[in-house]
Write an enzyme that holds these catalytic residues in place. Structure first.
Site, PDB file in Angstrom:
ATOM      1  N   ASP A 189       0.850  -1.193   0.000  1.00 54.53           N
ATOM      2  CA  ASP A 189       0.000   0.000   0.000  1.00 54.53           C
ATOM      3  C   ASP A 189       0.890   1.250   0.000  1.00 54.53           C
ATOM      4  OD1 ASP A 189      -3.024   0.857   0.415  1.00 54.53           O
ATOM      5  OD2 ASP A 189      -1.879   2.058   1.838  1.00 54.53           O
ATOM      6  N   TRP A 190       0.587   2.240   0.856  1.00 56.92           N
ATOM      7  CA  TRP A 190       1.404   3.447   0.918  1.00 56.92           C
ATOM      8  C   TRP A 190       2.844   3.146   1.369  1.00 56.92           C
ATOM      9  CZ3 TRP A 190       1.757   8.309  -0.603  1.00 56.92           C
ATOM     10  CH2 TRP A 190       0.612   8.935  -1.106  1.00 56.92           C
ATOM     11  N   TRP A 239     -12.373   3.627  -3.653  1.00 57.35           N
ATOM     12  CA  TRP A 239     -11.864   3.749  -2.285  1.00 57.35           C
ATOM     13  C   TRP A 239     -11.729   5.214  -1.883  1.00 57.35           C
ATOM     14  CZ3 TRP A 239     -10.635   2.485   2.456  1.00 57.35           C
ATOM     15  CH2 TRP A 239      -9.553   3.086   3.099  1.00 57.35           C
ATOM     16  N   ASP A 283      -7.594  -8.579  -3.824  1.00 53.58           N
ATOM     17  CA  ASP A 283      -7.529  -7.124  -3.612  1.00 53.58           C
ATOM     18  C   ASP A 283      -8.247  -6.403  -4.751  1.00 53.58           C
ATOM     19  OD1 ASP A 283      -6.881  -4.495  -3.182  1.00 53.58           O
ATOM     20  OD2 ASP A 283      -4.720  -4.803  -3.105  1.00 53.58           O
ATOM     21  N   HIS A 317      -6.223  -7.118   0.111  1.00 56.89           N
ATOM     22  CA  HIS A 317      -5.307  -5.984   0.055  1.00 56.89           C
ATOM     23  C   HIS A 317      -4.289  -6.012   1.192  1.00 56.89           C
ATOM     24  CE1 HIS A 317      -3.911  -1.934  -0.760  1.00 56.89           C
ATOM     25  NE2 HIS A 317      -4.172  -1.581   0.486  1.00 56.89           N
TER      26      HIS A 317
END
Length: 452
Positions: free
Chosen positions: A278-279, A319, A405, A434
């Site tokens: 992710d980030w 999202w 995901d 995810h």
């Protein structure tokens, strides 16, 4: 051994890890020492090494074949080698050292009959008090560290989740570390885990994404530590146990990236195995090009490089829209939806940092922060990182994909694989979504198998 214990306690009074050693010649103590690595800025200044130097100078001979050594803790490989090179006749030690001991706990150099000198070995003498002085020392260090963390002043434009919110959380037994004096932080306190030997041959740098925090890695960390590795897992500003700026505008791509770069420099991390999702990937994949010599390997899970060259996926746009329309969404419920095996207590732990709306600025800031266009903040540096991974990366790589995901799924990840030089085919976990780290035992086992 009592004399060695006294030396160990003297070392503790000087903030050194409390190991004491004495050398005895013809029944007389001729040298005594404690760890002095901090005092001398010398990684070799272990109690045994210091005592050997003193004894050799006292006798005027580097060979100490008529001497015995008493040390409170099982020697490491460096000290074991020095003890045998000095021809010490007999070694007596107190407590076992299960992480680095070279007299039977990890390896047994003293039983190797191929070496040209055999030192007699006696273990377990006053083992309990020798172990207790170590336990007391590290217990006090944790208390001191916690007190120091609590005295770091909270900036007026930030909030801090109270410690009570993190009491009795499952599977997260590790003591926190804090720093607030990085230039980019300007007094904002951030939290990170630092577990395992500081001099480990491998350091896993585990970066979380939005809306998670270092708790996300609780299932992977034990497997890394079991191998004798080190693990660093920071909470980004605004997340977990880190301070939380009140204003959404504080959070920018460049600022969060700079905080991570400065933290890596401050801790002076080497042999990094970068773990991203992710980030953690949007930011983390832009870090190695700044100091390639620090990085040995990459473990990449569902993430991307946001270069602004392709439209954002439909899943991400959905999202981002949800976050904008429902800013107070339930973080734990979100993770449980994709991970039905999670318990309610685990879900509550993901909610713990965000005790009210005032603690949630980062959750609002991060979805719009993803670089969408070629001139968006972070897009240019992401393109530079893309070129680095394609052309300059020389480390090992492992990719694990959570196939379920809907935001950063298999098509995006397979495209990312083509951008990482030498990255082998990915491992696809059909049951994972995810937040792949919720299947952390599987992920860590794959990584340990394929990166070593």
């Amino acid at each position: 051994m009592t004399e060695a214990l006294l030396s160990a306690k003297q070392g503790a009074s000087r903030a050194e890890v409390p190991v004491g050693a004495v050398v005895v010649h013809e029944g007389v103590v001729i040298a005594r020492a404690h760890n002095s690595t901090l005092h001398h800025y010398d990684p070799t200044a272990h109690a045994e090494m210091e005592a050997l130097r003193m004894a050799a100078q006292q006798l005027g001979n580097y060979r100490l074949d008529e001497c015995e050594m008493y040390v409170t803790l099982e020697p490491c490989a460096m000290c074991a080698g020095a003890i045998m090179n000095a021809r010490i006749r007999r070694l007596v030690y107190g407590a076992h050292e299960p992480k680095t001991g070279a007299a039977g706990s990890v390896v047994d150099l003293f039983s190797n009959d191929k070496l040209n000198h055999q030192t007699k070995l006696v273990s377990g003498v006053l083992a309990e008090p020798c172990a207790q002085v170590m336990k007391d020392f590290f217990s006090q260090q944790r208390i001191d560290h916690k007190n120091k963390a609590q005295t770091m002043r909270l900036r007026d434009d930030c909030v801090r989740t109270p410690d009570s919110a993190f009491e009795q959380i499952p599977d997260y037994p590790w003591a926190g570390h804090y720093v607030n004096d990085l230039p980019a932080l300007n007094g904002i306190r951030i939290h990170y885990l630092d577990e395992g030997p500081p001099d480990a041959a491998v350091t896993w740098l585990c970066l979380h994404g939005n809306p998670a925090w270092s708790y996300l890695y609780r299932k992977m960390i034990p497997l890394f530590l079991k191998r004798g590795h080190r693990v660093i897992a920071p909470d980004l500003p605004g997340f977990g146990k880190s301070d939380k700026p009140k204003k959404v505008s504080v959070h920018t791509f460049d600022w969060h990236r700079q905080v991570l770069l400065e933290l890596i420099e401050r801790i002076d991390l080497k042999h990094i195995h970068l773990v991203v999702q992710d980030w953690g990937g949007l930011l983390g994949l832009t870090l190695p090009m700044e100091a390639p010599h620090r990085y040995d390997a990459l473990l990449v899970m569902n993430t991307t490089l946001a270069t602004g060259e392709k439209p954002l996926s439909d899943g991400f746009v959905a999202w981002r829209t949800m976050c904008a329309h429902k800013p107070n969404f339930d973080v734990g419920r979100l993770l449980m939806r994709a991970n039905p095996q999670m318990t309610q207590q685990e879900a509550d732990t993901y909610n713990a940092p965000f005790v009210d709306a005032g603690h949630r600025a980062a959750l609002q800031a991060f979805p719009p922060m993803v670089p969408e266009f070629s001139n968006s903040e972070g897009a240019a540096v992401s393109r530079m990182a893309q070129a680095f991974w394609r052309n300059q990366w020389t480390g090992r790589s492992c990719m694990v994909i959570g196939q379920a995901d809907p935001v950063l799924g298999e098509p995006i990840m397979r495209d990312l694989q083509t951008q990482i030089k030498g990255c082998p085919p990915p491992h696809v976990l059909t049951h994972a979504g995810h937040f792949v780290q919720e299947h952390g035992e599987d992920v860590a086992t794959i990584a340990l198998s394929h990166l070593f």
